[in-house]
Enzyme design. Sequence first.
Site, short mmCIF file in Angstrom:
data_model
loop_
_atom_site.label_atom_id
_atom_site.label_comp_id
_atom_site.label_asym_id
_atom_site.label_seq_id
_atom_site.Cartn_x
_atom_site.Cartn_y
_atom_site.Cartn_z
N VAL A 280 1.01 -1.02 0.02
CA VAL A 280 0.17 0.14 0.22
C VAL A 280 0.88 1.17 -0.01
O VAL A 280 0.80 2.19 -0.67
CB VAL A 280 -0.93 -0.03 1.17
CG1 VAL A 280 -1.57 1.44 1.32
CG2 VAL A 280 -2.14 -1.02 1.03
N ALA A 281 2.08 1.04 0.61
CA ALA A 281 2.84 2.26 0.89
C ALA A 281 3.56 2.60 -0.60
O ALA A 281 3.99 3.76 -0.87
CB ALA A 281 3.94 1.99 1.95
N GLU A 285 -2.11 5.52 -4.72
CA GLU A 285 -3.74 5.21 -5.03
C GLU A 285 -4.25 6.32 -5.59
O GLU A 285 -4.97 6.35 -6.42
CB GLU A 285 -4.41 4.49 -3.70
CG GLU A 285 -3.93 3.31 -3.29
CD GLU A 285 -2.65 3.44 -2.15
OE1 GLU A 285 -2.36 2.45 -1.51
OE2 GLU A 285 -2.26 4.45 -2.01
N ASP A 327 -5.91 25.16 -41.38
CA ASP A 327 -6.46 25.87 -42.19
C ASP A 327 -6.43 27.32 -42.45
O ASP A 327 -5.80 27.78 -41.66
CB ASP A 327 -8.14 25.72 -41.96
CG ASP A 327 -8.64 24.30 -42.07
OD1 ASP A 327 -8.21 23.38 -43.03
OD2 ASP A 327 -9.64 24.10 -41.43
N ASP A 638 -12.67 22.22 -39.92
CA ASP A 638 -14.10 22.72 -39.69
C ASP A 638 -15.05 21.91 -40.35
O ASP A 638 -16.29 21.89 -40.07
CB ASP A 638 -14.06 24.27 -40.03
CG ASP A 638 -13.62 24.34 -41.67
OD1 ASP A 638 -13.47 23.55 -42.10
OD2 ASP A 638 -13.48 25.74 -41.88
N ASP A 642 -12.85 16.96 -42.73
CA ASP A 642 -11.46 17.13 -41.91
C ASP A 642 -11.59 16.12 -40.87
O ASP A 642 -10.75 15.81 -40.24
CB ASP A 642 -11.29 18.39 -41.27
CG ASP A 642 -11.13 19.44 -42.14
OD1 ASP A 642 -10.26 19.34 -43.00
OD2 ASP A 642 -11.66 20.66 -41.98
N ASN A 704 5.25 8.62 -0.83
CA ASN A 704 5.34 7.31 -0.83
C ASN A 704 6.67 6.60 -0.40
O ASN A 704 6.62 5.61 0.32
CB ASN A 704 5.15 6.54 -2.40
CG ASN A 704 3.70 6.62 -2.73
OD1 ASN A 704 3.24 7.52 -3.85
ND2 ASN A 704 2.83 5.72 -2.23
N GLU A 707 6.55 7.08 3.23
CA GLU A 707 5.57 5.95 4.02
C GLU A 707 6.38 4.58 3.91
O GLU A 707 6.11 3.67 4.98
CB GLU A 707 4.41 5.74 3.26
CG GLU A 707 3.56 7.23 3.40
CD GLU A 707 2.46 7.08 2.04
OE1 GLU A 707 1.59 7.98 2.34
OE2 GLU A 707 2.35 6.22 1.36
N ASP A 736 -3.38 14.40 1.13
CA ASP A 736 -2.26 14.95 -0.03
C ASP A 736 -2.91 15.22 -1.37
O ASP A 736 -2.43 15.78 -2.45
CB ASP A 736 -1.05 13.98 -0.22
CG ASP A 736 0.00 14.54 0.78
OD1 ASP A 736 -0.06 15.62 1.64
OD2 ASP A 736 1.16 13.71 0.92
#
Length: 910
Positions: A280-281, A285, A327, A638, A642, A704, A707, A736
């Site tokens: 998880v660290a 996520e 164009d 346009d 195109d 990260n 952690e 964060d």
Amino acid sequence: MKDAAGLHVKELFDLLATSPQGLTSEEAAKRLAKYGPNTLIEKKRTSIAYRFLIDLKDLFGVLLLFASLLAALGGMWELSLIILLVVLVNTVFGLFQEWRAEKAMETLKSWMPEYAKVVRDGELKKILVKELVPGDLIVLDEGDRVPADARLIEAFDLWTNNVPLTGESEPQPRSAKPIKIVDTTFLDVPNLVFMSTSVAKGQGKAVVIKTGMDTKFGQIAGLTQEIAEESSPLQKEIAYTAKYDFILAITVGVIFFAVSNIWLHASVYSSILFMIGVMVACVPEGLQVTVSSALAINVLKMVKENVLVKRLSSVQTLGSVTVICTDKTGTITTGEMTVKKIWISDKVIEVSGAGYTPTGSFHCDGKTLEKEESQTVERLLEISALCNSAKVEPPSDRNKSWSIVGDPTDGALLVATLKYGLNVQSMLAQKPIIHIMPFDSKRKRMTTLHKCQNRICAYSKGAPRSILSACSRIAAENGIVGLTSEHMNSVEAKIHEFANEGLRVIAIAYKELPENESFKSKDVEKDMILVGLAAMKDPPRPEVREAVRLAKHAGIRTVIITGDYGPTAQAIAEEVGIVVPEKSHIIRGVDLERMEDSQIVDEVKKENVIFARVSPEQKLRIVTVLKRHGEIVAVTGDGANDAPSLKEADIGIAMGASGTDVAREAADMVLLDDSFASIVKAVESGRTIYENLRRFIVYVFSHNWAELFPYVLYAVLAIPLPLLVVQVLAIDLGIDVIPSLALSREPTETGIMEEPPRSIKERLFNKKVFLRSFYIGLIIAAGAMVGCLSVWSAGGWHLGMSLRADDVVYVKGTTMTFAGIVVAQVGNVLACRTSRASVLKTSLKSNRWIWLGIASQLTILSAIIYIPPLQALFGTTAIGLTEWAFLALLACVVVLAEEIRKCFARRLAK
């Protein structure tokens, strides 16, 4: 189609086995079975459920699902459900992008009419367009949309608007005469009409040649469907980061499981929970949702600069653009034809003002017009306004600016008349029209007859040489005189001079007739009096020249690709600085067919080429070739023609004001003001956003690393676990996020448009980003662990001693680790605002969102460590002023450490 264009009507009927009475119902039914319905065929779609599962296989999606599983195994069901919700939102967003792409096909279908007028069994019938077959005889009237590709056999003052195929709004004349195609594209052949185009005026009959997907419009639809949307560089970067982060998380998790189980002799269950915490660290996520949110915030900011981004990930691609294929009409120019000069009696009158707003002045040699000159100018403008089929409309609820209805050339002449202060309605009342000889492609002029008291006045305007051929006299300074060879040479020289300036020239003439005169054109349009010339242009937007200069300084090449006339495009390109006058040259669509791919690339690299009279297929080829040779291509468009190029380009840019729905649906971005300058602003924004993405990636990965470090100490020193899994998730998914978003709002750094385009191969998460985040993360982790171990030591703990999970000393230590990482990130968010420049020299007012982010960090942290229900959920306890003083010092240490690194970075750069 080439054969059909060159055949006489009888030969055409023989070729297609039809007749003036049209097909019989039985024959039509047989052909319908053979050729199929006259519809655009859509490729089979995959089911939503299947696409949902495919989108889930994205590696970051897998990482998030894995993080959810880890949270569930750790007993944190609330966080597990939150992560699952993030995965769902991201997947639904992906499905929305695919749905948007499919809308392009649906919009293409909307250009097709529902019914067609056709001659069958010798009778005029109204049938469904899908029932049309090759050989059908169709009838076209003003306002009709052409239901299939067809060859005209009758044309009465017939003009078609080819916007869906060419993007050029000016109506084109059509005729029924056989024409041998030698050196032109099918779209320029005057006896052919094409599906989806419309009849601007006149009537005609035509024999259907192609239907359904075999038509030119069908081929565009096919190309649009065949081009798959590639992942943007940002999407590839996120996938790349996810890949290595996933490998890192799995590898580190397995290593730490083995260490826990074998080295520390922990139980299998405890080792699994430990592995979960480590993984998880390692997993950011909140990164994907933060990236998406940051892009969405910047997209809203770009709307204020007239750029609407439909595909969020394309924002980053803008920073790498090396070629802009644009164009001319409406993007480089205003899209509004304007009279700039009038030539009378060997004098040039300058006309000020631009567009259709009827304000401006008339000057000769910098001075106001003299009375004698004024009279001749007034006569020229009167003829221009009365021999005219356009209408000027003032601003209204539907249209906020002045506009015209009808031919742009007629509109420009009418606006010039209004600028001069003449009342067109009053003139028409005094000299009512009694007969009109409309413009046709053979005569190349228009003539109107007016009742003028006891006589009839014939007013003519048209192509200069056509009008000259009908004139025998000229309005000179000393009155009406014979049109001598000297006069002719003078007029020809002025026509040539105006044309070299990129101006479209219209000649104006008149004559007086007795009341019993014949109204036939051959009798009226002769022995006329030439009044003068009106020279007009679709002027470049005033902001474009500076935008082109900025693009060049930024290492971006600008190339005009247009369906318009080459010299006109060349003159505009030279005026705004896209090409150098002495070196510029034109490559027409027919020339392009004979060129090798490498030649196209070489010409673009020389930066002095204009592609003119280019078909949709040729434009697509240019884009594809440039991409294949490593260019990052932005393309404007346009019309429906195109759509393939817009989809193929790295960045497809549609016109918002003048573009079609088809183009807007196929594009990644829409210019709300149609201006080229907005593209350059968007590129600048793209570069800024990319640098800001890097800043907050450093910021995110810093925590990260911070952690992960406590888990390393736990394994190596056999100390109690200093940081809980739930606390890691609280930082990543909550605390964060807002500061990360605040970093994405950093203003543009000075000189960012003086740098060359960033290499598309350059990684977002490169070695420098990796080392910088690791360096900051290590400092944060060290400080947080000092705080934790100090608290434990003060409570009587020593190395080798275990602590219970509910022990007050243990909980306070983990709280210090958690709070230490969060507060240190306050210093980090300030330090990450710049890469090399000292943060002390950065204005604290330039990004107020940073202060909002810091306030949110401290508020959420305080709530988690002081509110009892949150204390129980996150395993925290209250801390005192002494601990807060230490945490504040830690934030200052992070800023100081980064200032030292930046100082060395600046010295090395020198």
